[in-house]
Motif scaffolding. Structure first.
Motif, PDB file in Angstrom:
ATOM      1  N   PHE A 106      -8.898  -0.201   4.440  1.00 43.02           N
ATOM      2  CA  PHE A 106      -8.231  -1.482   4.220  1.00 43.02           C
ATOM      3  C   PHE A 106      -8.967  -2.544   5.031  1.00 43.02           C
ATOM      4  O   PHE A 106      -9.150  -2.390   6.245  1.00 43.02           O
TER       5      PHE A 106
ATOM      6  N   LEU B  87      -8.755  -3.166  -0.596  1.00 44.99           N
ATOM      7  CA  LEU B  87      -8.837  -1.750  -0.243  1.00 44.99           C
ATOM      8  C   LEU B  87      -9.987  -1.146  -1.036  1.00 44.99           C
ATOM      9  O   LEU B  87     -10.068  -1.308  -2.255  1.00 44.99           O
TER      10      LEU B  87
ATOM     11  N   ASP C 297      -2.983   5.067  -1.881  1.00 40.71           N
ATOM     12  CA  ASP C 297      -3.734   3.998  -1.223  1.00 40.71           C
ATOM     13  C   ASP C 297      -4.200   4.363   0.177  1.00 40.71           C
ATOM     14  O   ASP C 297      -4.920   3.577   0.798  1.00 40.71           O
TER      15      ASP C 297
ATOM     16  N   LEU D  46       0.859  -1.188   0.000  1.00 39.47           N
ATOM     17  CA  LEU D  46       0.000   0.000   0.000  1.00 39.47           C
ATOM     18  C   LEU D  46       0.894   1.236   0.000  1.00 39.47           C
ATOM     19  O   LEU D  46       0.725   2.161   0.792  1.00 39.47           O
TER      20      LEU D  46
END
Length: 769
Positions: free
Chosen positions: A398, A493, A393, A388
């Motif tokens: 998550f 994610l 991200d 990530l």
């Protein structure tokens, strides 16, 4: 930049809640403690700033103003300077809150709502300061030895009131916020190489070291040897390893104040693949020389890659070096049908390579290359690396889901899991605290009574994340020797958890090139993912609200019927347009189950606003009693102007009120002209004033007052429904009567086959139709 070296006045109200390594009271940087030219030459200053933004009262995460900075490497002191200015006649002394976080946007909860189940979130580090205090001088926040990379600031005003304010109708205040970042960066940093002693001498200023931690490092040992002081006994030295991160900080501090000439610091699972900052400071009096030798030693961790050795046997024509001691074939070929055992030997973890699949913006799916299942043993942890680290991200959520078969986990076994950043957790045999050298991980577990575990991490830090799993037997280690458990991993994610549910909307927000997501909730639902139902409406309340907002538009049937009866066909068409689109716009504007959209939401909203403005426009022009050609021209031009103004700013009150005020001026001018021309008041009948004009004007006045000052989020369904009734009722009362010379609709009631003479009422001409 000179202010950094000289210090500044900090005016933070939340000084008691700061971490020990955060200094809200500005102080001289470490280099300023000494007066030597060498210390001054070892530090440089840098200045960063971003464009100011207008603050908003907090209602959801989109109300915050996010600022994104990048802290350079080798920074020893970071100072935030927070500037605030105000503009407008109605500014009050509000409290401004600023949140700080390293690696990802801060997770905040100003409304005190609940998070979804299995969500791990930590209270953000923040300061709250009154506007008057910030206007007196620059509020500053200092961070010693900050972590390099992304830092985020989120600023907002107190929670917003439930009152719905019409844009442009009441004076407002603009609170402008702008942060500046001043850094002191060390340019003379000594590199500490593994197993190579590095002599150092301290006087009155610190010594800055750094060491690169390679991947698969199990332990790092930092040791100070041969420490001597010129005037004081023992080793008056303080060693600080790691960098400051917010909201939590895990810097390791070692004070070597004893009489022993050597002291050490042992770091388990240090951050992989990055430079580790080490600061050594003298605890002795000024001008006392302290000498020592710094040394670093690594304990390497050899990984056993499952997929790699599977590929070896799949390609028999190739030759490979097999001189190393290998685990048993059960590790190379996980077979859940038989009990397996992995002899650790020189290996410390079982590595499962992971495929990263980017599916959309802030949307990533992870899957082990050998399938969704991971074989978990007791001899060593099974580790999955989850990247990530793209910088894009950290703006989502998550999610980690672990599942196993009910028959594989017995009563005496436990599958312990740990999700960490920067480096994996490898110490399941000695501890289950899920803590690495500088990170507190997120523990998970699977047992005979719980075969599924979920974990939600909102806004994960930009880094390499790791999922570590190992079979643990708390009661008897013999139960784990021949056991192996197959665990299914679901790793992904997403911008918003469950797309914010049925009572929320997931919106992507942007700060320059950085994208992050937030949930906008409806129907009284609140929280990070619209899962807090403490103030939520029931389904019955939602349906009642939808019926109120839609059926109240049927009041427009009254002005439609009156317009048709009095031969005002254009007015009747506009009222029908308004009734139709207002009904279906409010049917589409409802959350949850009571929603019906026949067109795009934005289209329905635009048509609803256009119909409201056009209805007011045609009603006032009809009251003015203009000539036919002039009335038609003004009807078309006014509608076009209203459509243009709504395209410019749909919610600006004067974009609608401006054309209506112009129409009112035309009507008043025509009435005044007729009063002077006829030598009597117009309209002439007192019954017209008492039974029609005064009730219509009163209903319109009450409706405008309610629309502009009485609507709140709680009473919106009732007040806006009353607004519909008052708007339609005022139009029915204010429409003028049919003109005295107007004839019946006899020529329209039949469709004869022969020509018929119909009369044009206004021009008093005869036409063949």
């Amino acid at each position: 930049m000179g202010r950094v070296g000289a210090g500044g006045t900090a005016r933070a109200a939340a000084a008691g809640s700061l971490l020990p390594l955060l200094l809200l009271l500005a102080r001289p940087p470490p280099a300023a403690a000494g007066n030597s030219k060498e210390s001054e030459a070892g530090l440089v200053s840098e200045h960063f700033s971003q464009a100011p933004q207008k603050l908003s009262f907090y209602s959801w995460y989109g109300s915050t103003r996010l600022f994104h900075f990048r802290v350079p490497p080798d920074t020893v002191l970071l100072r935030w300077l927070l500037h605030v200015s105000q503009g407008g006649p109605s500014c009050s002394d509000v409290e401004i809150t600023v949140h700080f976080r390293s690696g990802a946007p801060p997770v905040i909860n100003p409304l005190g709502t609940s998070f979804p189940d299995n969500t791990w979130s930590h209270a953000s580090f923040h300061i709250s300061t009154p506007l008057s205090t910030m206007l007196l001088g620059n509020t500053s926040v200092n961070v010693s030895h900050p972590a390099p990379g992304d830092w985020f600031l989120a600023a907002h005003l107190p929670p917003s009131s439930q009152k719905i304010q019409v844009k442009g109708f009441v004076p407002t205040c603009a609170y402008i916020f702008q942060p500046e970042m001043l850094v002191m960066r060390a340019v003379e940093v000594s590199i500490l190489e593994p197993d190579v002693p590095l002599p150092q001498t301290l006087l009155s200023y610190p010594s800055y070291l750094k060491i690169f931690v390679p991947e698969y490092t199990q332990e790092l040992r930092l040791e100070l040897q041969g420490c001597v002081s010129s005037m004081s006994p023992g080793c008056p030295v303080r060693l600080t390893a790691g960098a400051t991160t917010l909201p939590r900080n895990f810097q390791r501090v070692l004070a070597c104040s004893g009489l022993a000439p050597a002291c050490h610091l042992l770091l388990s699972s240090p951050p992989w693949g990055r430079w580790l900052q080490v600061t050594v400071e003298s605890l002795a009096d000024p001008h006392v020389t302290v000498g020592f030798t710094a040394k670093a030693a690594f304990t390497a961790c050899r990984p056993w890659s499952v997929t790699f050795h599977q590929l070896i046997q799949n390609v028999p024509n190739q030759t490979f070096d097999t001189s190393v001691v290998q685990p048993s074939q059960s590790a190379a070929h996980p077979d859940p049908a038989r009990s397996s055992r992995v002899d650790s030997g020189p290996f410390c973890l079982l590595n499962y390579p992971v495929l990263r699949e980017d599916t959309d913006v802030v949307s990533v799916h992870f899957q082990p290359l050998n399938g969704a299942f991971v074989l978990v043993h007791s001899s060593m942890p099974s580790v999955l690396q989850l990247r990530l680290d793209t910088g894009m991200d950290s703006g989502g959520s998550f999610i980690v889901v672990l599942r196993t078969n009910k028959t594989e986990v017995t009563n005496g076994t436990l599958v312990a899991a740990c999700v960490t950043a920067a480096s994996p957790f490898l110490s399941f045999n000695t501890s289950l605290n899920c803590t690495t050298a500088f990170f507190q991980g997120y523990p998970m577990s699977l047992s005979a009574s719980s075969h599924m575990a979920n974990l939600i991490i909102p806004y994960p830090e930009t880094d390499n994340w790791y999922l570590s799993l190992q079979l643990v037997c708390p009661e008897s280690s013999e139960d784990c020797e021949q056991a192996a458990v197959r665990v299914e991993t679901i790793l992904y994610l997403v911008p918003c958890l469950n797309d914010c549910g049925p009572y929320g909307q997931c919106l992507l927000l942007r700060r320059y090139g950085y994208l992050y997501a937030g949930c906008s909730c409806k129907a009284g639902w609140r929280g990070w993912s619209c899962t807090d139902n403490s103030t939520a409406q029931t389904v019955a309340q939602q349906r009642a609200a939808a019926l109120l907002l839609t059926l109240s538009n049927l009041m427009f049937l009254a002005p439609i019927a009156i317009s048709l009866h009095r031969s005002f066909l254009v007015e009747a068409s506009v009222y029908f347009y308004t009734m139709f689109f207002s009904t279906f716009y409010h049917a589409c504007d409802q959350p949850g189950e009571a929603v019906l959209c026949i067109l795009n939401y934005d289209t329905l909203q635009y048509c609803d606003f256009l119909g409201s403005g056009a209805s007011t426009w045609v009603t006032i022009l009809c009251m003015a009693r203009l000539k036919t050609i002039l009335k038609q021209v003004l009807l078309v031009l006014g509608t076009l102007v209203i459509a243009m103004s709504l395209q410019m700013d749909r919610r600006g009150i004067w974009n609608l009120m401006g054309p209506c005020v112009f129409a009112f001026v035309i009507m008043a001018s025509m009435w005044i002209y007729r009063c002077g021309h006829r030598r009597q008041c117009y309209p002439t009948s007192w019954q017209r004033w008492v039974f029609y004009l005064l009730p219509g004007i009163s209903m319109a006045s009450v409706g405008i007052a309610m629309y502009t000052s009485m609507m709140t989020s709680d009473n919106y369904y009732y007040t806006h429904s009353i607004w519909h009734i008052l708007l339609a009722g005022s139009a029915a009362f204010l429409l003028p009567p049919r003109e005295e010379k107007a004839g019946s609709w006899a020529c329209l009631q039949k469709f004869p086959c022969h020509y018929q003479i119909c009369r044009n009422d206004r021009d008093e001409l005869y036409a063949v139709t």
